[in-house]
Design an enzyme around this catalytic site. Structure first.
Site, PDB file in Angstrom:
ATOM      1  N   ASP A   1      32.001-129.510  73.232  1.00 21.36           N
ATOM      2  CA  ASP A   1      31.031-128.372  74.185  1.00 21.36           C
ATOM      3  C   ASP A   1      29.563-129.556  73.833  1.00 21.36           C
ATOM      4  OD1 ASP A   1      29.766-126.007  76.324  1.00 21.36           O
ATOM      5  OD2 ASP A   1      28.568-126.921  74.436  1.00 21.36           O
TER       6      ASP A   1
ATOM      7  N   ASP B   1      26.523-128.005  74.168  1.00 17.76           N
ATOM      8  CA  ASP B   1      24.891-127.478  73.818  1.00 17.76           C
ATOM      9  C   ASP B   1      25.260-126.265  73.086  1.00 17.76           C
ATOM     10  OD1 ASP B   1      24.310-126.320  77.092  1.00 17.76           O
ATOM     11  OD2 ASP B   1      26.018-125.942  76.191  1.00 17.76           O
TER      12      ASP B   1
ATOM     13  N   ASP C   1      44.852-107.359  69.213  1.00 16.65           N
ATOM     14  CA  ASP C   1      46.189-107.557  68.908  1.00 16.65           C
ATOM     15  C   ASP C   1      46.832-108.158  69.673  1.00 16.65           C
ATOM     16  OD1 ASP C   1      47.117-104.662  71.532  1.00 16.65           O
ATOM     17  OD2 ASP C   1      46.175-106.296  71.768  1.00 16.65           O
TER      18      ASP C   1
ATOM     19  N   HIS D   1      49.377-110.548  67.116  1.00 14.93           N
ATOM     20  CA  HIS D   1      50.748-110.289  67.141  1.00 14.93           C
ATOM     21  C   HIS D   1      51.055-111.731  67.138  1.00 14.93           C
ATOM     22  CE1 HIS D   1      54.993-108.256  69.453  1.00 14.93           C
ATOM     23  NE2 HIS D   1      54.304-110.240  69.444  1.00 14.93           N
ATOM     24  N   GLU D   2      50.867-112.540  68.008  1.00 16.44           N
ATOM     25  CA  GLU D   2      51.749-113.830  68.038  1.00 16.44           C
ATOM     26  C   GLU D   2      51.692-114.854  66.747  1.00 16.44           C
ATOM     27  OE1 GLU D   2      52.192-113.192  71.234  1.00 16.44           O
ATOM     28  OE2 GLU D   2      52.986-114.770  70.245  1.00 16.44           O
TER      29      GLU D   2
ATOM     30  N   HIS E   1      53.901-113.557  64.272  1.00 15.25           N
ATOM     31  CA  HIS E   1      55.277-114.135  64.359  1.00 15.25           C
ATOM     32  C   HIS E   1      55.544-115.635  63.684  1.00 15.25           C
ATOM     33  CE1 HIS E   1      57.512-111.866  67.442  1.00 15.25           C
ATOM     34  NE2 HIS E   1      56.720-112.107  67.781  1.00 15.25           N
TER      35      HIS E   1
ATOM     36  N   TYR F   1      65.055-113.621  65.771  1.00 12.31           N
ATOM     37  CA  TYR F   1      65.176-113.149  66.547  1.00 12.31           C
ATOM     38  C   TYR F   1      65.996-113.138  67.288  1.00 12.31           C
ATOM     39  CZ  TYR F   1      61.175-112.292  69.904  1.00 12.31           C
ATOM     40  OH  TYR F   1      60.126-111.813  70.511  1.00 12.31           O
TER      41      TYR F   1
ATOM     42  N   GLU G   1      59.734-108.327  65.891  1.00 19.96           N
ATOM     43  CA  GLU G   1      58.471-107.723  66.993  1.00 19.96           C
ATOM     44  C   GLU G   1      57.426-106.942  66.589  1.00 19.96           C
ATOM     45  OE1 GLU G   1      57.824-107.952  69.900  1.00 19.96           O
ATOM     46  OE2 GLU G   1      58.662-109.877  69.410  1.00 19.96           O
TER      47      GLU G   1
ATOM     48  N   GLU H   1      46.398-104.099  76.054  1.00 24.40           N
ATOM     49  CA  GLU H   1      45.799-103.070  76.999  1.00 24.40           C
ATOM     50  C   GLU H   1      44.459-104.313  77.254  1.00 24.40           C
ATOM     51  OE1 GLU H   1      45.894-102.822  73.879  1.00 24.40           O
ATOM     52  OE2 GLU H   1      44.467-102.530  72.706  1.00 24.40           O
TER      53      GLU H   1
ATOM     54  N   ASP I   1      46.802 -99.217  80.849  1.00 29.30           N
ATOM     55  CA  ASP I   1      48.340 -99.710  80.959  1.00 29.30           C
ATOM     56  C   ASP I   1      48.393-100.403  79.845  1.00 29.30           C
ATOM     57  OD1 ASP I   1      49.580-101.912  83.773  1.00 29.30           O
ATOM     58  OD2 ASP I   1      47.350-101.319  82.246  1.00 29.30           O
TER      59      ASP I   1
ATOM     60  N   ASP J   1      66.876-109.980  76.426  1.00 28.99           N
ATOM     61  CA  ASP J   1      66.518-109.680  75.108  1.00 28.99           C
ATOM     62  C   ASP J   1      66.359-110.734  74.494  1.00 28.99           C
ATOM     63  OD1 ASP J   1      63.573-109.737  74.491  1.00 28.99           O
ATOM     64  OD2 ASP J   1      64.184-107.760  74.631  1.00 28.99           O
TER      65      ASP J   1
ATOM     66  N   HIS K   1      61.667-106.634  72.122  1.00 27.55           N
ATOM     67  CA  HIS K   1      60.709-106.056  72.596  1.00 27.55           C
ATOM     68  C   HIS K   1      61.225-105.013  73.223  1.00 27.55           C
ATOM     69  CE1 HIS K   1      59.708-110.454  73.796  1.00 27.55           C
ATOM     70  NE2 HIS K   1      58.232-110.386  72.879  1.00 27.55           N
TER      71      HIS K   1
HETATM   72  C1  LIG Z   1      51.503-107.914  72.510  1.00 26.19           C
HETATM   73  C2  LIG Z   1      52.616-109.288  72.599  1.00 26.19           C
HETATM   74  C3  LIG Z   1      53.661-110.287  72.950  1.00 26.19           C
HETATM   75  O1  LIG Z   1      54.417-109.370  73.131  1.00 26.19           O
HETATM   76  O2  LIG Z   1      53.843-110.792  73.516  1.00 26.19           O
HETATM   77  C4  LIG Z   1      54.968-111.651  74.123  1.00 26.19           C
HETATM   78  C5  LIG Z   1      54.581-111.746  75.470  1.00 26.19           C
HETATM   79  C6  LIG Z   1      53.448-110.675  76.289  1.00 26.19           C
HETATM   80  C7  LIG Z   1      55.768-112.161  76.428  1.00 26.19           C
HETATM   81  C8  LIG Z   1      56.820-112.384  76.243  1.00 26.19           C
HETATM   82  C9  LIG Z   1      56.680-112.747  74.611  1.00 26.19           C
HETATM   83  C10 LIG Z   1      56.003-112.078  74.287  1.00 26.19           C
HETATM   84  C11 LIG Z   1      56.232-112.224  72.771  1.00 26.19           C
HETATM   85  O3  LIG Z   1      55.066-112.380  71.885  1.00 26.19           O
HETATM   86  O4  LIG Z   1      57.266-111.073  72.084  1.00 26.19           O
HETATM   87 CA   LIG Z   2      46.158-102.212  71.017  1.00 29.59          CA
HETATM   88 ZN   LIG Z   3      56.712-110.743  69.593  1.00 23.20          ZN
END
Ligand SMILES: CCC(=O)Oc1c(C)cccc1C(=O)O
Ligand SMILES: [Ca+2]
Ligand SMILES: [Zn+2]
Length: 313
Positions: free
Chosen positions: A63, A65, A141, A145-146, A149, A160, A169, A191, A201, A231, A236
């Site tokens: 970028d 500026d 979050d 989460h990622e 992993h 997995y 997970e 959320e 939700d 899955d 999940h």
């Molecule tokens: C809360 C993070 C999450 O569940 O990310 C995923 C999404 C949005 C779709 C498919 C897989 C994942 C994952 O990271 O497990």
């Molecule tokens: Ca949260």
């Molecule tokens: Zn995940």
């Protein structure tokens, strides 16, 4: 010309303003954070754009500026920094590899992509289709989460599939919400970016997994095939059971979020292995609580009770 840490401002996915750690280099600014302890060994946080394609990492964002308007990039960058800070300051871990590896994120991956993932090297975020999701880096979050992993991959290595995959997970959901550190009594996941048109939700609930069709007890365990449609054995879906166990533990009077995080992190990094089952996670978290707080501590007792409440142990 040397790199110099700079402070920019940016607008996040939800329209909020935040300050960013950037790198002023030659003629402009790069979305590169060189302020973290890992920079002493060359580690940085860098954010790229795939420009709606699928080539990774894509192009490092720049970028002129230092006022950043790419909302998905602003949040991917800012939230990666927050996640680094939590792991370093609360858990003593220096990036996902504990050796100060550079953390790379790519946003605008593909088109209408309702997904986010760690690909073994970096984080990748879609922009969502505007209905199921808005830009997925817009939730701390989810970003944490990622990144968790990646931590799991470098430590326990929980495969997995089936119960180890559901633990994989669950640890990402647990650390994801601990890093986010919201006062959310429902301990929801995703959320902030789920269905922008519907308030309240989420992707999942740790307090009430059933609300999103997840089991919250072993007697509701879902035996699913290790296929995409299944899955991968319900990673999940069955994660609702360890998620509920953590929720019951962390909401026990006298248990703090920081101490709960230390116990779960120690179990993940010191005791769990590739094919650990739910019972092994129960044993590992009891052992971690015993290591940190003593055999008859409130923590060790509450951990055992929490797993028993979901039918494990
Ligand atoms: C809360 C993070 C999450 O569940 O990310 C995923 C999404 C949005 C779709 C498919 C897989 C994942 C994952 O990271 O497990
Ligand atoms: Ca949260
Ligand atoms: Zn995940």
């Amino acid at each position: 010309v040397n790199h110099a840490a700079a402070t920019g401002t940016g607008t996040g996915v939800l329209g909020d303003t935040k300050t960013l750690n950037t790198d002023s280099y030659s003629s402009g600014y790069y979305l590169r954070d060189i302020t973290k302890p890992m920079y002493s060994t060359g580690g940085k946080i860098e954010t790229y754009t795939a420009n709606y394609g699928t080539a990774l990492p894509g192009t490092l964002l720049t970028d002129a500026d230092n006022v950043w308007t790419d909302r998905a990039a602003v949040d991917a960058h800012y939230y990666a920094g927050k996640t680094y800070d939590y792991y370093y300051n609360k858990l003593g871990r220096n990036s996902f590899d504990n050796r100060g590896a550079t953390m790379k994120s790519t946003v605008h991956y593909s088109r209408n992509y309702n997904n986010a993932f760690w690909n073994g090297t970096q984080m990748v975020y879609g922009d969502g289709d505007g209905r199921q999701f808005t830009s997925l880096s817009g939730a701390l979050d989810l970003v944490a989460h990622e990144i968790t992993h990646a931590v799991t991959e470098r430590t326990a290595g929980l495969v997995y599939e089936y119960q180890p995959g559901a633990l994989n997970e669950s640890f990402s959901d647990v650390l994801g919400n601990l890093v986010e550190n919201k006062n959310d009594p429902k301990w929801l996941l995703g959320e902030d970016v789920t269905t922008p048109g519907i308030a309240g939700d989420a992707l999942r609930s740790m307090s009430n997994p059933n609300e999103y069709d997840q089991p919250d007890h072993m007697n509701e365990y879902r035996n699913l095939p290790n296929t995409r449609e299944g899955d991968w054995g319900g990673v999940h879906i069955n994660s609702g059971i360890p998620n509920k166990a953590f929720y019951n533990f962390v909401t026990t009077p006298g248990i703090t979020k920081d101490n709960a995080g230390k116990i779960w992190y120690r179990a993940l990094t010191q005791y769990l292995t590739s094919y650990s089952q739910f019972i092994d996670a129960r044993n590992a978290t009891i052992q971690a609580a015993t290591d940190l707080f003593g055999a008859n501590s409130l923590e060790a007792t509450a951990v055992a009770n929490a797993w028993a409440s979901v039918g494990v142990g």
